[in-house]
Design a protein around this motif. Structure first.
Motif, PDB file in Angstrom:
ATOM      1  N   LYS A  58       0.976  -1.116  -0.388  1.00 39.73           N
ATOM      2  CA  LYS A  58       0.016  -0.007  -0.332  1.00 39.73           C
ATOM      3  C   LYS A  58       0.916   1.013   0.179  1.00 39.73           C
ATOM      4  CE  LYS A  58      -3.813   2.331   2.290  1.00 39.73           C
ATOM      5  NZ  LYS A  58      -4.516   2.333   3.711  1.00 39.73           N
ATOM      6  N   LEU A  59       1.091   2.008  -0.625  1.00 39.28           N
ATOM      7  CA  LEU A  59       1.450   3.383  -0.671  1.00 39.28           C
ATOM      8  C   LEU A  59       0.681   4.668  -0.734  1.00 39.28           C
ATOM      9  CD1 LEU A  59       3.814   3.185  -4.541  1.00 39.28           C
ATOM     10  CD2 LEU A  59       3.894   2.365  -1.942  1.00 39.28           C
ATOM     11  N   VAL A  60       1.157   5.570   0.069  1.00 36.84           N
ATOM     12  CA  VAL A  60      -0.048   6.527   0.773  1.00 36.84           C
ATOM     13  C   VAL A  60       0.398   7.573   0.869  1.00 36.84           C
ATOM     14  CG1 VAL A  60      -1.938   7.937   2.251  1.00 36.84           C
ATOM     15  CG2 VAL A  60      -1.610   5.457   2.652  1.00 36.84           C
ATOM     16  N   LEU A  61       0.279   8.831  -0.930  1.00 38.18           N
ATOM     17  CA  LEU A  61       0.808   9.570  -1.092  1.00 38.18           C
ATOM     18  C   LEU A  61       0.625  10.714   0.068  1.00 38.18           C
ATOM     19  CD1 LEU A  61       0.119   9.925  -5.350  1.00 38.18           C
ATOM     20  CD2 LEU A  61       1.999   9.088  -3.168  1.00 38.18           C
ATOM     21  N   ALA A  62       1.729  12.099   0.203  1.00 38.31           N
ATOM     22  CA  ALA A  62       1.478  12.590   1.061  1.00 38.31           C
ATOM     23  C   ALA A  62      -0.425  13.208   0.775  1.00 38.31           C
ATOM     24  CB  ALA A  62       2.165  14.120   1.065  1.00 38.31           C
ATOM     25  N   GLU A  63      -1.052  13.931   1.871  1.00 37.88           N
ATOM     26  CA  GLU A  63      -2.586  14.114   2.079  1.00 37.88           C
ATOM     27  C   GLU A  63      -3.222  13.361   1.547  1.00 37.88           C
ATOM     28  OE1 GLU A  63      -1.917  18.227   0.718  1.00 37.88           O
ATOM     29  OE2 GLU A  63       0.184  19.140   2.174  1.00 37.88           O
ATOM     30  N   THR A  64      -3.395  12.379   1.291  1.00 34.91           N
ATOM     31  CA  THR A  64      -4.251  10.953   0.857  1.00 34.91           C
ATOM     32  C   THR A  64      -4.790  10.682   2.198  1.00 34.91           C
ATOM     33  OG1 THR A  64      -2.235   9.736   0.007  1.00 34.91           O
ATOM     34  CG2 THR A  64      -3.668  12.217  -1.352  1.00 34.91           C
ATOM     35  N   LEU A  78      -3.165   5.681   8.149  1.00 29.38           N
ATOM     36  CA  LEU A  78      -2.466   5.693   6.816  1.00 29.38           C
ATOM     37  C   LEU A  78      -2.218   4.359   6.658  1.00 29.38           C
ATOM     38  CD1 LEU A  78       0.829   7.721   7.663  1.00 29.38           C
ATOM     39  CD2 LEU A  78      -0.540   8.170   6.115  1.00 29.38           C
ATOM     40  N   GLU A  92      -1.361   9.269  11.093  1.00 24.00           N
ATOM     41  CA  GLU A  92      -0.573  10.699  11.246  1.00 24.00           C
ATOM     42  C   GLU A  92      -1.426  11.351  11.675  1.00 24.00           C
ATOM     43  OE1 GLU A  92       0.988  13.751   7.670  1.00 24.00           O
ATOM     44  OE2 GLU A  92      -1.302  13.815   7.807  1.00 24.00           O
TER      45      GLU A  92
END
Length: 223
Positions: A58-64, A78, A92
């Motif tokens: 799983k990849l979580v991009l900034a501000e998502t 996250l 976060e």
């Protein structure tokens, strides 16, 4: 994992008859076949379990990511406990300047970890107040009372991690429980949250509130 080795050694006397030796050889052949079949079956079960437990990256991009409805401060999920096979939840947290984080509490089901990304974080740990900064890490273990807040003039951003799934279930339940209970005062709201926390093995101990943190937890002045 415990490895159990089952086996036995039988020593046949030199005077054993040929018939008895044939019978023993036949039994040994059957046992060897059963061992091979059991090993194949175990390998198949292990492969099936591995397939069942497989989960994707799983990849979580900034501000998502998923915003968690929370009355205390902004929270972004996250990694859920379900996505980590029940092992860990990662959030976060964003704490505005001069704001509360949590009341003094003790976990019985999970350990809690903080890594400060930006700003500073005040924590109660081992009975004393400490301030950690960007790049610092704190491991707050179950069974030990602790709390955290932002006593600085700048925003604090941190990663917060808990083991297991119980805390995630608690955090997801806070806002719905408050909406259902409709508490008429901050004290009543605190009682609702305290009861919910107890259901998830978390004991809140307001009497342990340090003087440095108390002003950030006082109810706002009446208008």
């Amino acid at each position: 994992m415990f490895r159990i080795i089952l086996g036995g050694v039988l020593t046949l006397g030199a005077a054993m008859s040929a018939a008895a030796q044939d019978h023993s050889a036949h039994a040994e052949h059957q046992a060897h076949g059963a061992h091979i079949e059991h090993a194949d079956h175990g390998e198949h079960e292990g492969h099936a379990a591995h397939h069942k437990d497989h989960h994707t990256d799983k990849l979580v991009l900034a501000e998502t990511g998923e915003a968690v409805e929370n009355p205390f401060h902004p929270v972004r999920l996250l990694l859920s406990s379900e996505e980590s096979m029940g092992e860990v939840t990662i959030y976060e947290f964003i704490l505005p300047p001069k704001s509360p984080g949590s009341p003094p509490h003790t976990h019985s089901r999970e350990d809690e970890y903080f890594y400060v990304l930006q700003g500073t974080l005040d924590i109660l740990s081992d009975g004393s107040v400490k301030r950690i900064s960007e790049g610092d890490f704190a491991a707050l273990k179950r069974g030990n009372a602790h709390m955290f807040w932002n006593g600085s003039d700048t925003e604090t951003q941190l990663l917060m991690m808990t083991t297991g799934a119980s805390f995630e279930q608690f955090l997801e339940s806070v806002s719905p429980r408050l909406a259902e209970a409709k508490p008429a005062s901050p004290e009543a709201a605190g009682a609702v949250i305290g009861q919910l926390a107890a259901e998830h093995g978390i004991e809140i101990s307001m009497e342990m509130m340090p003087a440095a943190a108390a002003p950030h937890y006082a109810p706002p002045p009446a208008e």
